[in-house]
Scaffold this motif. Structure first.
Motif, PDB file in Angstrom:
ATOM      1  N   GLN A 186      -9.718   3.773  -2.627  1.00  0.00           N
ATOM      2  CA  GLN A 186     -10.026   2.372  -2.334  1.00  0.00           C
ATOM      3  C   GLN A 186      -9.743   1.488  -3.545  1.00  0.00           C
ATOM      4  OE1 GLN A 186     -13.465   2.854   1.078  1.00  0.00           O
ATOM      5  NE2 GLN A 186     -14.071   2.044  -0.888  1.00  0.00           N
ATOM      6  N   ARG A 187     -10.152   1.974  -4.725  1.00  0.00           N
ATOM      7  CA  ARG A 187      -9.915   1.194  -5.941  1.00  0.00           C
ATOM      8  C   ARG A 187      -8.420   1.016  -6.177  1.00  0.00           C
ATOM      9  NH1 ARG A 187     -14.324   3.940  -7.830  1.00  0.00           N
ATOM     10  NH2 ARG A 187     -13.062   5.574  -8.768  1.00  0.00           N
ATOM     11  N   ALA A 188      -7.679   2.128  -6.061  1.00  0.00           N
ATOM     12  CA  ALA A 188      -6.247   2.056  -6.330  1.00  0.00           C
ATOM     13  C   ALA A 188      -5.563   1.123  -5.339  1.00  0.00           C
ATOM     14  CB  ALA A 188      -5.645   3.455  -6.242  1.00  0.00           C
ATOM     15  N   ALA A 189      -5.949   1.233  -4.055  1.00  0.00           N
ATOM     16  CA  ALA A 189      -5.311   0.415  -3.029  1.00  0.00           C
ATOM     17  C   ALA A 189      -5.647  -1.064  -3.236  1.00  0.00           C
ATOM     18  CB  ALA A 189      -5.770   0.871  -1.651  1.00  0.00           C
ATOM     19  N   THR A 190      -6.895  -1.345  -3.615  1.00  0.00           N
ATOM     20  CA  THR A 190      -7.303  -2.725  -3.857  1.00  0.00           C
ATOM     21  C   THR A 190      -6.493  -3.329  -5.001  1.00  0.00           C
ATOM     22  OG1 THR A 190      -9.511  -2.198  -3.088  1.00  0.00           O
ATOM     23  CG2 THR A 190      -9.277  -4.192  -4.408  1.00  0.00           C
ATOM     24  N   ARG A 227      -3.938  -6.555  -4.722  1.00  0.00           N
ATOM     25  CA  ARG A 227      -4.157  -7.800  -5.456  1.00  0.00           C
ATOM     26  C   ARG A 227      -2.964  -8.159  -6.336  1.00  0.00           C
ATOM     27  NH1 ARG A 227     -10.523  -7.608  -7.314  1.00  0.00           N
ATOM     28  NH2 ARG A 227     -11.353  -7.491  -5.201  1.00  0.00           N
ATOM     29  N   THR A 228      -2.321  -7.142  -6.944  1.00  0.00           N
ATOM     30  CA  THR A 228      -1.207  -7.467  -7.834  1.00  0.00           C
ATOM     31  C   THR A 228       0.083  -7.681  -7.069  1.00  0.00           C
ATOM     32  OG1 THR A 228      -0.878  -5.115  -8.166  1.00  0.00           O
ATOM     33  CG2 THR A 228      -2.130  -6.293  -9.857  1.00  0.00           C
ATOM     34  N   ALA A 229       0.259  -6.939  -5.981  1.00  0.00           N
ATOM     35  CA  ALA A 229       1.553  -6.999  -5.303  1.00  0.00           C
ATOM     36  C   ALA A 229       1.707  -8.284  -4.510  1.00  0.00           C
ATOM     37  CB  ALA A 229       1.723  -5.797  -4.385  1.00  0.00           C
ATOM     38  N   LEU A 230       0.620  -8.869  -4.065  1.00  0.00           N
ATOM     39  CA  LEU A 230       0.722 -10.015  -3.178  1.00  0.00           C
ATOM     40  C   LEU A 230       0.108 -11.234  -3.831  1.00  0.00           C
ATOM     41  CD1 LEU A 230      -0.374  -8.364   0.158  1.00  0.00           C
ATOM     42  CD2 LEU A 230       1.927  -8.676  -0.718  1.00  0.00           C
ATOM     43  N   VAL A 254      -0.385  -5.815  11.760  1.00  0.00           N
ATOM     44  CA  VAL A 254      -0.472  -4.354  11.846  1.00  0.00           C
ATOM     45  C   VAL A 254      -1.803  -3.837  11.281  1.00  0.00           C
ATOM     46  CG1 VAL A 254       2.003  -3.889  11.759  1.00  0.00           C
ATOM     47  CG2 VAL A 254       0.719  -4.127   9.626  1.00  0.00           C
ATOM     48  N   SER A 255      -2.162  -2.620  11.696  1.00  0.00           N
ATOM     49  CA  SER A 255      -3.272  -1.901  11.071  1.00  0.00           C
ATOM     50  C   SER A 255      -2.664  -0.809  10.215  1.00  0.00           C
ATOM     51  CB  SER A 255      -4.163  -1.257  12.126  1.00  0.00           C
ATOM     52  OG  SER A 255      -4.647  -2.243  12.990  1.00  0.00           O
ATOM     53  N   VAL A 256      -3.353  -0.444   9.157  1.00  0.00           N
ATOM     54  CA  VAL A 256      -2.807   0.549   8.250  1.00  0.00           C
ATOM     55  C   VAL A 256      -3.635   1.823   8.328  1.00  0.00           C
ATOM     56  CG1 VAL A 256      -2.401   1.118   5.823  1.00  0.00           C
ATOM     57  CG2 VAL A 256      -1.818  -1.153   6.700  1.00  0.00           C
ATOM     58  N   VAL A 257      -2.938   2.933   8.415  1.00  0.00           N
ATOM     59  CA  VAL A 257      -3.606   4.236   8.400  1.00  0.00           C
ATOM     60  C   VAL A 257      -2.858   5.094   7.382  1.00  0.00           C
ATOM     61  CG1 VAL A 257      -2.293   4.900  10.447  1.00  0.00           C
ATOM     62  CG2 VAL A 257      -4.267   6.239   9.807  1.00  0.00           C
ATOM     63  N   ALA A 258      -3.622   5.847   6.578  1.00  0.00           N
ATOM     64  CA  ALA A 258      -2.991   6.548   5.460  1.00  0.00           C
ATOM     65  C   ALA A 258      -3.549   7.943   5.312  1.00  0.00           C
ATOM     66  CB  ALA A 258      -3.228   5.768   4.161  1.00  0.00           C
ATOM     67  N   ARG A 259      -2.724   8.820   4.744  1.00  0.00           N
ATOM     68  CA  ARG A 259      -3.196  10.170   4.399  1.00  0.00           C
ATOM     69  C   ARG A 259      -3.327  10.250   2.891  1.00  0.00           C
ATOM     70  NH1 ARG A 259      -3.641  15.371   6.190  1.00  0.00           N
ATOM     71  NH2 ARG A 259      -3.101  14.715   8.294  1.00  0.00           N
ATOM     72  N   LEU A 260      -4.533  10.589   2.432  1.00  0.00           N
ATOM     73  CA  LEU A 260      -4.768  10.706   1.003  1.00  0.00           C
ATOM     74  C   LEU A 260      -4.086  11.959   0.480  1.00  0.00           C
ATOM     75  CD1 LEU A 260      -8.573   9.893   0.704  1.00  0.00           C
ATOM     76  CD2 LEU A 260      -6.647   8.351   0.902  1.00  0.00           C
ATOM     77  N   ARG A 261      -3.644  11.861  -0.783  1.00  0.00           N
ATOM     78  CA  ARG A 261      -3.131  13.080  -1.404  1.00  0.00           C
ATOM     79  C   ARG A 261      -4.286  14.045  -1.597  1.00  0.00           C
ATOM     80  NH1 ARG A 261       1.870  13.317  -2.895  1.00  0.00           N
ATOM     81  NH2 ARG A 261       3.026  11.392  -3.288  1.00  0.00           N
ATOM     82  N   LEU A 296       0.828  -1.207   0.000  1.00  0.00           N
ATOM     83  CA  LEU A 296       0.000   0.000   0.000  1.00  0.00           C
ATOM     84  C   LEU A 296       0.863   1.259   0.000  1.00  0.00           C
ATOM     85  CD1 LEU A 296      -2.822  -1.042   2.475  1.00  0.00           C
ATOM     86  CD2 LEU A 296      -2.958  -0.765  -0.002  1.00  0.00           C
ATOM     87  N   GLN A 297       2.015   1.144   0.648  1.00  0.00           N
ATOM     88  CA  GLN A 297       2.912   2.288   0.728  1.00  0.00           C
ATOM     89  C   GLN A 297       3.412   2.689  -0.662  1.00  0.00           C
ATOM     90  OE1 GLN A 297       6.311   1.570   3.225  1.00  0.00           O
ATOM     91  NE2 GLN A 297       5.979   3.469   4.356  1.00  0.00           N
TER      92      GLN A 297
END
Lengths: 915, 109
Positions: A325-329, A333-336, A309-316, A170-171
């Motif tokens: 949400q779409r981009a992160a999903t 899916r592709t990275a893992l 871990v839990s993930v917390v993020a700041r949107l641009r 996600l990072q």
């Protein structure tokens, strides 16, 4: 007549008419005078006008300049006048109120309690439902990530935790997120050995503070160099509240060490006041994630199956939640691909600013309930103050009539009366804020644990809300006397005979008293049903008694082998058993309302595992001591004894439900059960046939395992007990089997906490922190809604009753004063003094009875709304209704007793001479 | 007749305050007093008096009321307040100092 209390305010705010006319007049006058002068000097009349204008200059420009100057001037004058009027009114109000300190104190106290309750409630509601966690800049751009997985059979489930590799993936979505951080809330031990205490921590990756966009109030935050693998840097950032509490706000702590997890950590900074990360609960320390995980197997960084871990993020800026949400999903899916269900996983982002979903949490529901009830109390308080002000206005009616006769405008009188009630409300609100602070503290501790207290005395929004509530209450309370003022005729008042007028007045008082009584009745009925419900919850038979049990969980903070873990527990239990005041101690694996162990299970002859309403049987590892402490009652066969060892034949106890459902119509004794995982974590709940048979040697009574509300599948849970040494192992090598210690005590559990903790921590061969708590703590979260209902309705009910009693006393006293003459006549005609007293009390009871009836009707109508919150209690329970009515009527009699006594002392001679 | 002189910026206020030391006056009377006092030597647009008077009112140095003029017309009368009187003293003193200094410079050596 419409009361015009806002005349002054309206005058101050209205648009000022531009004084163009006046400027025109002034200029015209000048021009005319000038023309006359010129004519007198012999200028020809047809030239005069032009000449005058020439001398004058640009008349239009002058006029508009005058407008500008004068508009400002007028506004200033009108404001000054208003302020002056206000000051006069305030001064008058203060002077008149000062003459009645007891009344003022009563009213201010009433307002303070009611407004304070509302301010406290609003503060909590705001924190739970409206405001972002404090200290986060642009919080609407900060979101928590959840991963939604679809299981093989199509169920979707939501995980708030994910793996470290998923966080790294996600990072990498740089176009979407400005910063991404992984966090893990935890509790860690601070200090060493016996003196170790537990603190709330957030372990976070380097970008955590960048996500929150917050600044340290002292020192610095940790960054990438502190969170570098493998072990990070042992540095710690303190929360502001913790720094104040533990280190007395001493700036010199920067650079010094504290022992966390048995290792020194350097304090590098202090977070800003109120900052608890993205959590609602109070946090004490923030440490780098790598440092927190330094003693873990290094696989936590690489294994996609470890959700740590839990993930917390700041949107641009400009990125919407849905797009993110779409981009992160897609990234996930592709990275893992190391884990199959990642291909169907979806990322959900939830803003840290509470949204609609926050309203669903039990905490929020509790706070909303409290708010509703506190508003009712405010209503009662307002009605009560209105009654008192009304009585006061009536007592002053001669004075007021004289003032009207002398030409004081009714509007002005109205303004003065309103100023008084607003002044009282303002004083109430000021005291109320102190009450609120105190009340909110109590509610946080007792009913909403896990909500961090605010570090500020009062939040701006709360202040505004309190002011609004105070003004509303002040105006409402002031309206009753105003209505009286509007209706009154001067002559009637000056004559003071009070025939028809007094009937009207007492109708209004009776109405207000009726309103208070009705609301009071509703609250008392509420209190009654919730208290009964709580009593029934608490007195129900769980199958065991928690009042003499302590639960001890050991925290080693480092990876220990399962065998060592179990060994330390066993030793600790042996030491504890010898401690004075301890009646017994045992190791436990699972326990009711605590950890559950539900391994695969099968019974020969049955194709599916035994289940009750789809729930697999729950397994307890039992020592003889455990059965004794948990009060497990034998119905048939024998219990587990010390002779059931690892080497002896495998045995098992089942509860009634399991015996009845699994072997209907037969005795369970001697039957065979297979339980355990076999050689691998099989996905099937059915234990494989290669596992050994365990013989049922006893049937025991059912007990409650998970829910205080025995409905649905919780109604009859299957439970079984296996001797601790014979417990089916986990497929992993060297897995621990002991999760906690159960300690029975002979005295009060709270008094033993310290001694138990010292015994465990002090005697241990490895550093350990012992978390000791009453077993009842496991049940409390379930008990809380019932406790809440009972506590809040009782507290507010008693408060309301007290307030109403004051109002009743006032009204009855007034009525007695009014009827002095009538009573005097009756006494003169031979009525006994007891009759006179009875007369007053009967009248008061009659006045209250109507309100009680209305209140009971309202309570009956509102009953369905609370029914779902009650345990085995009808919201329309007759006993409660009768009790509430009886309580109110007895309070009425008490409140009327003193005025009644005074009525019986009336001297006929004096009463008659008064006229 | 002396030549017409442009009025120095800022001196209008002090002139108005001085005029009002004679008692309450309306704007026209003030303008006439100035003309008579200076033999029409000061070039003042009569209209400029009024904004100046209203500003003085705003500063609290004069106040005004509506009254009736000598020919029984409605007129706005201005009156010096005690703050205005003090102001006049200050302004007069500083004016005299100023004039004294300037004339000393301008005197032939």
């Amino acid at each position: 007549m419409i009361p015009r209390p806002f005349a002054a305010l309206r005058r101050a705010l209205r648009p000022i008419p531009r004084p163009r006319d006046e400027a025109d007049d002034e200029i015209r006058f000048h021009l005319e005078m000038r023309a006359a002068e010129m004519i007198a000097r012999g200028t020809p009349p047809d030239e005069v006008r032009e000449a005058a204008l020439r001398y004058f200059g640009d008349a239009d420009a002058v006029r508009s300049e005058l407008d500008t100057i004068d508009t400002w001037e007028n506004r200033r004058m009108s404001l000054l006048e208003t302020l002056d009027g206000l000051r006069t009114d305030l001064g008058y109000a203060v002077r008149t109120l000062r003459r009645q300190p007891a009344l003022v104190a009563g009213i201010v106290a009433t307002f303070a309690l009611a407004i304070g309750a509302n301010a406290a409630m609003f503060g909590l509601v705001r924190q739970l439902l409206l405001a972002a966690p404090p200290g986060i800049a642009d919080a609407e751009h900060v979101a928590r990530a959840r991963v939604v997985y679809i299981s093989e059979d199509g169920d979707s489930f939501r995980m708030t935790t994910t793996s470290y590799p998923a966080f790294r993936a996600l990072q990498s979505t740089g176009a979407t997120f400005a910063a991404v951080a992984a966090t893990r809330p935890d509790t860690i031990a601070m200090g060493r050995a016996e003196s170790a205490t537990e603190v709330a921590s957030i372990a976070a990756t380097a970008d955590y503070f960048a996500v929150m966009q917050t600044r340290p109030s002292l020192g610095r935050f940790f960054g990438p160099s502190d969170d570098a693998p493998p072990g990070g840097a042992p540095v710690v950032v303190l929360s502001h509240a913790f720094w104040k509490r533990k280190f007395h706000g001493d700036a010199a702590v920067l650079g010094t060490d504290v022992v966390l997890d048995d290792e020194p950590f350097t304090i590098i900074g202090v977070a800003p006041p109120g900052f608890n990360g993205d959590a609602l609960a109070a946090v004490d320390v923030f440490i780098p994630l790598s440092a927190a995980f330094r003693n873990r197997e290094p696989s936590w960084r690489t294994d996609e199956r470890l959700n740590v871990v839990s993930v917390v993020a700041r949107l641009r800026p400009g990125v919407m939640l849905a797009g993110a949400q779409r981009a992160a999903t897609a990234t996930l899916r592709t990275a893992l691909d190391g884990r199959r269900d990642n291909s169907t996983a979806t990322i959900e982002l939830e803003s840290v600013v509470p949204g609609a979903s926050a309203r669903q949490t039990p905490q929020a529901r509790i706070a909303l309930w409290l708010s509703g009830v506190s508003l009712v109390v405010l209503l009662i308080a307002t009605a009560n103050v209105a009654t008192l002000l009304l009585l006061r206005a009536l007592a002053r009616r001669r004075e007021i009539a004289v003032r009207i006769a002398l030409g004081v405008g009714r509007a002005r009188l109205a303004r003065q009366l309103l100023t008084e009630s607003l002044l009282l409300a303002a004083a109430g609100a000021a005291v109320g804020l102190v009450v609120a602070r105190w009340l909110a503290g109590i509610i946080r501790v007792t009913l909403l644990p896990g909500l961090a207290p605010s570090e500020r005395f009062v939040e701006g929004q709360v202040l505004v809300a309190t002011a609004v509530v105070a003004i509303a209450a002040g105006v409402l309370a002031g309206l009753a006397p105003l209505a009286q003022l509007a209706r009154r005729t001067i002559t009637a008042e000056l004559n003071a005979a009070g025939g028809r007028g007094s009937a009207q007045r007492s109708a209004m008082q009776r109405g207000l008293v009726g309103l208070q009584v009705a609301l009071c009745t509703v609250l008392l009925v509420g209190a009654g049903v919730f208290v009964r419900s709580l009593q029934r919850v608490q007195s129900q038979d769980l199958g065991f008694d928690t009042s003499r049990l302590l639960l001890v969980e050991l925290d080693f903070r480092r990876k220990l082998g399962g065998f060592v873990n179990d060994q330390i527990h066993v030793e600790a239990a042996a030491r504890l058993a010898l401690l004075p005041g301890v009646s017994g101690a045992t190791v436990v694996q699972a326990m009711p309302f605590g950890f559950h162990h539900i391994p695969p299970i099968s019974v020969p002859g049955l194709p599916t595992p035994p289940t009750a309403n789809g729930q697999l049987p729950i397994l307890y590892g039992a020592t003889p001591e455990y059965l004794r402490l948990m009060n497990v009652k034998l119905l048939e066969g024998r219990l587990i004894t010390a002779r059931d060892t690892r080497e002896s034949p495998l045995v098992v106890l089942v509860n009634e439900s399991m015996a009845r459902e699994t072997w209907p119509g037969q005795s369970a004794i001697g039957k065979c059960i297979r339980a355990g995982h076999g050689t691998s974590f099989a996905p099937s709940p059915l234990a494989v046939a290669s596992l050994p048979c365990r013989e049922v040697v006893g049937v025991v009574r059912d007990s409650r395992a998970r829910s205080l509300r025995p409905v649905g599948r919780e109604a009859s849970l299957m439970q079984y007990y296996i001797p601790f040494p014979q417990l089916p192992g986990f497929p992993a090598p060297d897995a621990k089997e002991v999760n906690a210690l159960l300690v029975g005590v002979t005295g009060d559990v709270d008094h033993m906490v310290g001694a138990v903790q010292r015994s465990v921590q002090g005697g241990s061969s490895v550093p350990v922190y012992a978390r000791v708590r009453p077993y009842q703590d496991l049940l409390d979260p379930q008990l809380r809604p019932w406790q809440l209902g009972a506590t809040l309705f009782s507290a507010f009910g008693v408060l309301a009753l007290g307030i109403a009693a004051v109002g009743l006393f006032g009204v009855v006293s007034y009525v007695v004063a009014q009827r002095t003459k009538e009573i005097g006549v009756r006494l003169a005609l031979g009525a006994s003094r007891a009759t006179a007293g009875r007369l007053v009390i009967t009248d008061a009871v009659r006045m209250v009875a109507g309100g009680v009836a209305v209140g009971i009707v309202v309570a009956l109508i509102a009953a369905p709304a609370v029914q779902s919150l009650l345990f085995a209690t009808s919201a329309r329970e007759a006993v409660v209704m009768i009790g509430a009515a009886a309580a109110l009527l007895s309070v009425t009699v008490v409140a009327a007793a003193f005025p009644a006594w005074r009525a019986s002392r009336v001297s006929p001679m004096i009463a008659l001479r008064n006229e | 007749m002396s030549p017409e002189t442009e009025i120095l910026r800022g001196t209008l206020d002090v002139i108005l305050l001085r005029a009002l030391t004679l008692g309450p006056m309306h704007g026209y009377a003030i303008s006439r007093w100035i003309r008579e006092r200076t033999d029409d030597g000061l070039q003042i647009e009569e209209g400029a008096l009024y904004p100046a008077l209203h500003r003085l009112a705003r500063k609290g140095w004069v106040d005004s009321t509506w009254g009736f003029s000598e020919n029984n017309r409605k007129a706005r009368y201005y009156r010096l307040t005690s703050a205005g009187r003090k102001r006049l003293q200050v302004e007069t003193a500083s004016w005299e100092t100023y004039v004294g200094l300037v004339s000393r410079i301008l005197q032939p050596a």
